[in-house]
Design a protein around this motif. Structure first.
Motif, mmCIF file in Angstrom:
data_model
loop_
_atom_site.group_PDB
_atom_site.id
_atom_site.type_symbol
_atom_site.label_atom_id
_atom_site.label_comp_id
_atom_site.label_asym_id
_atom_site.label_seq_id
_atom_site.Cartn_x
_atom_site.Cartn_y
_atom_site.Cartn_z
ATOM 1 N N ARG A 108 0.827 -1.207 0.000
ATOM 2 C CA ARG A 108 0.000 0.000 0.000
ATOM 3 C C ARG A 108 0.859 1.255 0.000
ATOM 4 O O ARG A 108 1.998 1.242 0.493
ATOM 5 C CB ARG A 108 -0.920 0.033 1.230
ATOM 6 C CG ARG A 108 -2.043 -0.994 1.220
ATOM 7 C CD ARG A 108 -2.896 -0.906 2.477
ATOM 8 N NE ARG A 108 -3.979 -1.873 2.481
ATOM 9 C CZ ARG A 108 -5.235 -1.603 2.124
ATOM 10 N NH1 ARG A 108 -5.546 -0.369 1.752
ATOM 11 N NH2 ARG A 108 -6.156 -2.535 2.161
ATOM 12 N N ASP A 109 0.297 2.324 -0.538
ATOM 13 C CA ASP A 109 0.915 3.635 -0.433
ATOM 14 C C ASP A 109 0.791 4.087 1.025
ATOM 15 O O ASP A 109 -0.306 4.167 1.567
ATOM 16 C CB ASP A 109 0.213 4.616 -1.367
ATOM 17 C CG ASP A 109 0.865 5.991 -1.379
ATOM 18 O OD1 ASP A 109 0.879 6.650 -0.322
ATOM 19 O OD2 ASP A 109 1.353 6.404 -2.444
ATOM 20 N N LEU A 131 -1.475 -0.847 -3.819
ATOM 21 C CA LEU A 131 -0.656 -0.825 -5.031
ATOM 22 C C LEU A 131 -0.497 -2.208 -5.631
ATOM 23 O O LEU A 131 -0.264 -2.351 -6.826
ATOM 24 C CB LEU A 131 0.723 -0.245 -4.717
ATOM 25 C CG LEU A 131 0.756 1.133 -4.047
ATOM 26 C CD1 LEU A 131 2.188 1.569 -3.810
ATOM 27 C CD2 LEU A 131 0.009 2.150 -4.895
ATOM 28 N N ASP A 173 3.015 3.062 -9.778
ATOM 29 C CA ASP A 173 3.448 3.448 -8.429
ATOM 30 C C ASP A 173 4.360 2.414 -7.778
ATOM 31 O O ASP A 173 4.938 2.686 -6.718
ATOM 32 C CB ASP A 173 2.226 3.689 -7.532
ATOM 33 C CG ASP A 173 1.478 4.959 -7.904
ATOM 34 O OD1 ASP A 173 2.106 5.851 -8.495
ATOM 35 O OD2 ASP A 173 0.277 5.045 -7.606
ATOM 36 N N LEU A 174 4.484 1.242 -8.394
ATOM 37 C CA LEU A 174 5.397 0.236 -7.854
ATOM 38 C C LEU A 174 6.838 0.455 -8.305
ATOM 39 O O LEU A 174 7.761 -0.127 -7.736
ATOM 40 C CB LEU A 174 4.954 -1.173 -8.265
ATOM 41 C CG LEU A 174 3.711 -1.728 -7.583
ATOM 42 C CD1 LEU A 174 3.408 -3.128 -8.113
ATOM 43 C CD2 LEU A 174 3.883 -1.780 -6.067
ATOM 44 N N VAL A 190 6.230 2.940 0.526
ATOM 45 C CA VAL A 190 5.347 1.788 0.336
ATOM 46 C C VAL A 190 5.393 0.924 1.596
ATOM 47 O O VAL A 190 6.467 0.705 2.170
ATOM 48 C CB VAL A 190 5.785 0.975 -0.890
ATOM 49 C CG1 VAL A 190 4.981 -0.322 -1.003
ATOM 50 C CG2 VAL A 190 5.634 1.807 -2.164
#
Length: 473
Positions: free
Chosen positions: A18-19, A26, A47-48, A62
């Motif tokens: 998760r963010d 994510l 976003d990864l 993260v």
């Protein structure tokens, strides 16, 4: 029942991410719809990608929140089953749920980084469990009344993280407080599939999901830690290990390649306490590769050593190659270290769910009869595509069986649970079926053999023309 504390360590892609700031997931949402959007949209999973700060060691953007609870899919690595069955198996054999520590981690980061975190969490977990009332009650039922020790159960990359946690650099006595380490398909010597991921799309068009995975992994330390360490690169009539230059040429990051090779060299001396290895077998698995003009060609056969470490050669001095097979991702010998080894005929992503693997885990937890290399390998292999299109036929092939006797096949939509039989016929001497999934989704193919073994694999089926959109990487 065991009085020990159990730590469950998942593999790459096996933790929900998760963010940290927003809480947005994510990686790890349920449903084939999310998977299709993630892998077939050009901004999916963006976003990864590791940031410059993360590559410099400034982590925290993260957060890993829990073990994977839903079946998922990744190009080349194929389908991965959730860890719920493994957790449930452990729950049946511990004194209390408080004895279990699931250890999710950010699998994008270096193994060494996650090893340090695991060492800290495992020490705290053991201390807390020893003070738990259920632990004291469990001791009353044990003949020797010894205090709890740690049992690590690690799948895939999780075994590398566990070895790093126990290498003595984070805690001098953690290994001494560990009863046993169980690894399920851990690539201790690496996987050729990691080279294919880094090379995907270099010089030839590939499906968009495969190109996206390469873009995600090109600067991912965790993926570089999975590169093969054994002699796998075919070079004229010889075979040698990958060098940092080779890894750079095939698409890896030069600094990450050097860091990973140095890390693995530092791990060579580490001996895992009472190590029990469960290895997938009989599945077609890449074992070696060639590198020409920056392009990787993988092969399903590789060299084998003599007892003195030299490679087996033919009369002309050329290296002979043997199809040893494995779990579809890690070939059998690359997952085996010194200690007890048990082979099970399952795919890599199913090693934490298949009954044969879970039975082995239960026996080890209960300190039952020791596992060893069995005489022969039962079951069969399964060969399916990792990606298909809705409405377009694709092929299922059974390996290591030469008749249809006692062999059945099913196709299940994981979203609805709808299962239908698949008709097998003989083609080129092997049981084969042509399968068509009418709608997009995540499907499970299962082969059931006469000796009561089941081998399964998840296949992602996308919209026609979308899931297999070509990209130039």
């Amino acid at each position: 029942m065991t009085q020990d504390a159990v730590v469950i360590v998942p593999g790459i892609m096996g933790s929900e991410l998760r963010d940290t700031a927003t809480g947005d997931v994510l990686w790890g949402l349920s449903g084939a719809g999310w998977l299709l959007r993630a892998w077939t949209r050009r901004d999916g999973l963006a976003d990864l990608r590791l940031t410059d700060d993360e590559l410099a060691g400034k982590t925290g953007r993260v957060t890993a929140t829990q073990l994977l609870r839903h079946g998922t899919w990744t190009p080349y690595l194929r389908g991965q089953e959730p860890y719920t069955d493994l957790v449930d198996t452990v729950l049946e054999h511990v004194a209390d749920p408080a004895a279990i520590l699931p250890f999710p981690y950010d699998w994008r980061l270096p193994v060494a980084t996650n090893g340090k975190l695991l060492a800290e969490r495992a020490r705290s977990h053991l201390t807390a469990w020893r003070e738990h009332p259920a632990h004291r009650a469990a001791l009353a039922h044990r003949a020797d009344e010894r205090p709890a020790r740690l049992v690590f159960i690690a799948h895939s990359m999780g075994g590398l993280v566990t070895r790093s946690a126990l290498d003595g650099t984070h805690s001098d006595d953690l290994a001494a407080d560990t009863r046993t380490v169980v690894t399920l398909g851990t690539p201790f010597h690496g996987s050729v599939k990691a080279t294919v991921i880094l090379n995907s799309g270099r010089g030839a068009p590939v499906p968009l999901p495969h190109a996206k995975l390469r873009a995600l992994c090109a600067t991912m330390p965790g993926l570089h830690d999975l590169l093969p360490l054994y002699r796998c690169l075919r070079d004229a009539d010889d075979v040698r290990r990958l060098s940092p230059g080779d890894i750079t040429a095939l698409g890896g990051h030069p600094d990450l390649a050097r860091d990973s090779l140095a890390f693995h060299e530092s791990q060579r001396h580490v001996r895992l306490p009472d190590h029990r290895t469960v290895v997938g077998a009989r599945q077609p698995t890449w074992q070696s590769l060639s590198l020409t003009g920056g392009q990787v060609t993988p092969y399903g056969a590789g060299p084998r050593p003599n007892s003195d470490g030299t490679l087996i050669r033919d009369a002309a001095g050329r290296v002979r190659h043997f199809a040893t097979h494995g779990d579809g991702t890690v070939y059998r010998d690359a997952a085996a270290l010194a200690g007890h080894v048990s082979t099970v005929p399952v795919q890599h992503g199913d090693l934490a769910r298949a009954d044969s693997a879970l039975d082995a885990v239960a026996d080890i937890l209960l300190e039952d009869l020791p596992l060893g290399i069995p005489l022969g390998e039962p079951g069969c292999g399964l060969d399916v595509p990792d990606l298909a299109e809705a409405g377009v036929p694709w092929q299922v092939t059974a390996e290591h069986v030469d008749s249809l006797q006692g062999l059945t096949c099913t196709l299940t939509d994981t979203a609805t649970g709808t299962e239908r039989p698949v008709r097998l016929g003989m083609r080129d001497g092997r049981p084969t079926a042509e399968v068509t999934a009418a709608t997009p989704g995540l499907y499970r193919v299962e082969l059931h053999t006469y000796d009561r073994y089941t081998v399964s694999q998840l296949v992602l089926v996308g919209e026609p023309g979308v899931a297999v959109e070509e990209a130039d990487g």
